[in-house]
Design a protein around this motif. Structure first.
Motif, PDB file in Angstrom:
ATOM      1  N   LEU A  23       0.866  -1.109  -0.055  1.00 39.67           N
ATOM      2  CA  LEU A  23       0.002   0.153   0.112  1.00 39.67           C
ATOM      3  C   LEU A  23       0.891   1.162  -0.219  1.00 39.67           C
ATOM      4  O   LEU A  23       0.643   2.392  -0.575  1.00 39.67           O
ATOM      5  N   SER A  24       1.883   1.173   0.649  1.00 41.73           N
ATOM      6  CA  SER A  24       2.883   2.296   0.820  1.00 41.73           C
ATOM      7  C   SER A  24       3.391   2.536  -0.729  1.00 41.73           C
ATOM      8  O   SER A  24       3.514   3.806  -1.109  1.00 41.73           O
ATOM      9  N   HIS A  25       3.881   1.657  -1.335  1.00 44.04           N
ATOM     10  CA  HIS A  25       4.307   1.736  -2.597  1.00 44.04           C
ATOM     11  C   HIS A  25       3.332   2.194  -3.734  1.00 44.04           C
ATOM     12  O   HIS A  25       3.858   3.264  -4.462  1.00 44.04           O
ATOM     13  N   GLU A  26       2.187   1.897  -3.386  1.00 46.85           N
ATOM     14  CA  GLU A  26       1.213   2.293  -4.226  1.00 46.85           C
ATOM     15  C   GLU A  26       0.933   3.722  -3.913  1.00 46.85           C
ATOM     16  O   GLU A  26       0.456   4.478  -4.964  1.00 46.85           O
ATOM     17  N   LEU A  27       0.848   4.148  -2.895  1.00 47.35           N
ATOM     18  CA  LEU A  27       0.560   5.484  -2.560  1.00 47.35           C
ATOM     19  C   LEU A  27       2.028   6.541  -2.976  1.00 47.35           C
ATOM     20  O   LEU A  27       1.606   7.515  -3.655  1.00 47.35           O
ATOM     21  N   GLY A  28       2.815   5.760  -2.787  1.00 45.51           N
ATOM     22  CA  GLY A  28       4.211   6.737  -3.581  1.00 45.51           C
ATOM     23  C   GLY A  28       4.146   6.988  -5.078  1.00 45.51           C
ATOM     24  O   GLY A  28       4.443   7.941  -5.530  1.00 45.51           O
ATOM     25  N   ASP A  29       3.588   5.776  -5.584  1.00 44.53           N
ATOM     26  CA  ASP A  29       3.395   5.889  -7.174  1.00 44.53           C
ATOM     27  C   ASP A  29       2.386   6.951  -7.454  1.00 44.53           C
ATOM     28  O   ASP A  29       2.625   7.414  -8.497  1.00 44.53           O
ATOM     29  N   GLU A  30       1.166   6.868  -6.689  1.00 49.06           N
ATOM     30  CA  GLU A  30       0.242   7.940  -6.901  1.00 49.06           C
ATOM     31  C   GLU A  30       0.803   9.366  -6.560  1.00 49.06           C
ATOM     32  O   GLU A  30       0.462  10.478  -7.627  1.00 49.06           O
ATOM     33  N   LEU A  31       1.436   9.518  -5.658  1.00 44.68           N
ATOM     34  CA  LEU A  31       2.147  11.021  -5.536  1.00 44.68           C
ATOM     35  C   LEU A  31       2.895  11.372  -6.580  1.00 44.68           C
ATOM     36  O   LEU A  31       2.880  12.501  -7.082  1.00 44.68           O
ATOM     37  N   ALA A  32       3.904  10.342  -7.111  1.00 40.84           N
ATOM     38  CA  ALA A  32       4.621  10.557  -8.211  1.00 40.84           C
ATOM     39  C   ALA A  32       3.860  11.239  -9.621  1.00 40.84           C
ATOM     40  O   ALA A  32       4.008  12.014 -10.326  1.00 40.84           O
ATOM     41  N   SER A  33       2.851  10.408  -9.792  1.00 37.59           N
ATOM     42  CA  SER A  33       2.042  10.598 -10.889  1.00 37.59           C
ATOM     43  C   SER A  33       1.154  12.117 -10.630  1.00 37.59           C
ATOM     44  O   SER A  33       1.134  12.637 -11.574  1.00 37.59           O
ATOM     45  N   VAL A  34       0.742  12.403  -9.523  1.00 39.67           N
ATOM     46  CA  VAL A  34       0.397  13.561  -9.308  1.00 39.67           C
ATOM     47  C   VAL A  34       1.240  14.718  -9.365  1.00 39.67           C
ATOM     48  O   VAL A  34       0.984  15.656 -10.223  1.00 39.67           O
ATOM     49  N   ILE A  35       2.366  14.581  -9.011  1.00 37.96           N
ATOM     50  CA  ILE A  35       3.456  15.582  -9.067  1.00 37.96           C
ATOM     51  C   ILE A  35       3.941  15.711 -10.609  1.00 37.96           C
ATOM     52  O   ILE A  35       4.093  16.781 -11.061  1.00 37.96           O
ATOM     53  N   LYS A  36       3.803  14.536 -11.415  1.00 36.76           N
ATOM     54  CA  LYS A  36       4.242  14.814 -12.827  1.00 36.76           C
ATOM     55  C   LYS A  36       2.991  15.689 -13.442  1.00 36.76           C
ATOM     56  O   LYS A  36       3.329  16.453 -14.302  1.00 36.76           O
ATOM     57  N   LEU A  37       1.890  15.165 -13.261  1.00 35.14           N
ATOM     58  CA  LEU A  37       0.834  16.146 -13.896  1.00 35.14           C
ATOM     59  C   LEU A  37       0.635  17.667 -13.643  1.00 35.14           C
ATOM     60  O   LEU A  37       0.517  18.289 -14.301  1.00 35.14           O
ATOM     61  N   VAL A  38       0.990  17.872 -12.250  1.00 35.66           N
ATOM     62  CA  VAL A  38       1.169  19.315 -11.874  1.00 35.66           C
ATOM     63  C   VAL A  38       2.314  20.004 -12.810  1.00 35.66           C
ATOM     64  O   VAL A  38       2.250  21.050 -13.099  1.00 35.66           O
ATOM     65  N   SER A  39       3.425  19.248 -12.495  1.00 32.10           N
ATOM     66  CA  SER A  39       4.611  19.969 -13.318  1.00 32.10           C
ATOM     67  C   SER A  39       4.272  19.999 -14.744  1.00 32.10           C
ATOM     68  O   SER A  39       4.581  21.214 -15.502  1.00 32.10           O
ATOM     69  N   VAL A  40       3.582  19.307 -15.567  1.00 31.93           N
ATOM     70  CA  VAL A  40       3.282  19.316 -16.944  1.00 31.93           C
ATOM     71  C   VAL A  40       2.425  20.480 -17.070  1.00 31.93           C
ATOM     72  O   VAL A  40       2.433  21.299 -18.079  1.00 31.93           O
ATOM     73  N   ALA A  41       1.120  20.690 -16.206  1.00 27.36           N
ATOM     74  CA  ALA A  41       0.423  21.634 -16.334  1.00 27.36           C
ATOM     75  C   ALA A  41       1.144  22.960 -16.020  1.00 27.36           C
ATOM     76  O   ALA A  41       0.673  23.987 -16.640  1.00 27.36           O
ATOM     77  N   ALA A  42       2.105  23.139 -15.197  1.00 26.48           N
ATOM     78  CA  ALA A  42       2.756  24.342 -14.911  1.00 26.48           C
ATOM     79  C   ALA A  42       3.590  24.902 -16.074  1.00 26.48           C
ATOM     80  O   ALA A  42       3.720  26.150 -16.296  1.00 26.48           O
ATOM     81  N   SER A  43       4.357  23.829 -16.981  1.00 27.81           N
ATOM     82  CA  SER A  43       5.051  24.027 -17.952  1.00 27.81           C
ATOM     83  C   SER A  43       4.044  24.375 -19.068  1.00 27.81           C
ATOM     84  O   SER A  43       4.634  25.309 -20.061  1.00 27.81           O
ATOM     85  N   ARG A  44       2.857  24.102 -19.207  1.00 28.33           N
ATOM     86  CA  ARG A  44       2.130  24.408 -20.371  1.00 28.33           C
ATOM     87  C   ARG A  44       1.080  25.918 -19.973  1.00 28.33           C
ATOM     88  O   ARG A  44       0.306  26.350 -20.783  1.00 28.33           O
ATOM     89  N   CYS A  45       1.166  26.622 -18.861  1.00 23.55           N
ATOM     90  CA  CYS A  45       0.253  27.183 -18.348  1.00 23.55           C
ATOM     91  C   CYS A  45       1.033  28.968 -19.054  1.00 23.55           C
ATOM     92  O   CYS A  45       2.353  29.147 -18.577  1.00 23.55           O
TER      93      CYS A  45
END
Length: 217
Positions: A23-45
């Motif tokens: 479960l901890s690994h899955e949470l870590g993966d989810e956090l990484a995915s969200v961070i990537k999405l926010v980074s992409v959104a910031a670069s396109r803003c």
């Protein structure tokens, strides 16, 4: 940090440990995915203000992810420097929570070699103590928290002091209960003193035979 030396001990809770680790690994993966999405959104803003806001959210999420990695259940036990571990953990906590509220965190940590599993337990105690302090110290640049850790002949002492009020809120009771339960799991003690000028909590856990101060430091 040295390499893996042995698996965590087999016991009745091994299945539970495996589930929690997954479960901890899955949470870590989810956090990484969200961070990537926010980074992409910031670069396109196109808006500088919106881009700065998204970058701030991304940095806070990165801090939370680093805290999560530091506190997650480890697959192997090994021996590491407790002071270095706590420095890394506290830096992540500051970035994810304290800095945005203008809370200063200072550290005074003696180097001590300790098993990674016991380091993680002390890390959980420190995380809870800092979270409690952050709730009641002044914000906006006036809040101050100090963490000190040192070895004695028989124990490892961890002390957190702050300049917050002595309000006995429900969050303080909850935090104290968590810290006391974690300390009790290794036959440790907790001393909490609250006053008008702040709060001081000292946690002592028995020192293992192989837990020694790092020579020359």
């Amino acid at each position: 940090m040295s390499g893996p030396s042995e698996l965590l001990p087999d016991g009745g809770d091994m299945a539970e440990r495996l589930v929690l680790r997954e479960l901890s690994h899955e949470l870590g993966d989810e956090l990484a995915s969200v961070i990537k999405l926010v980074s992409v959104a910031a670069s396109r803003c196109d808006s500088p203000e919106a881009r700065a806001s998204l970058a701030s959210v991304r940095d806070r999420l990165r801090g939370h992810a680093q805290v999560h990695r530091s506190l997650q259940m480890m697959e192997y036990t090994t021996t590491i420097d407790l002071a270095a571990y706590l420095h890394h953990l506290c830096r992540s906590i500051s970035r994810s929570r304290l800095e945005r509220d203008g809370i200063a965190l200072s550290l005074l940590l003696d180097p001590v070699r300790m098993s990674s599993e016991r380091c993680r337990l002390l890390g959980m105690i420190v995380f809870e103590l800092l979270a409690d302090s952050a709730r009641h110290v002044p914000h906006g640049g006036a809040g101050a928290i100090h963490l000190e850790m040192w070895p004695t002949d028989t124990s490892i002492a961890c002390c957190v002091t702050d300049n917050g009020s002595s309000d006995e809120g429900a969050h303080l009771e909850r935090g104290s209960a968590v810290v006391e339960a974690l300390a009790a799991s290794v036959r440790g003690t907790v001393d909490i003193r609250r006053g008008l000028d702040g709060t001081r909590v000292v946690v002592n856990i028995p020192r293992g035979a192989d837990e020694m101060p790092v020579a020359g430091e």
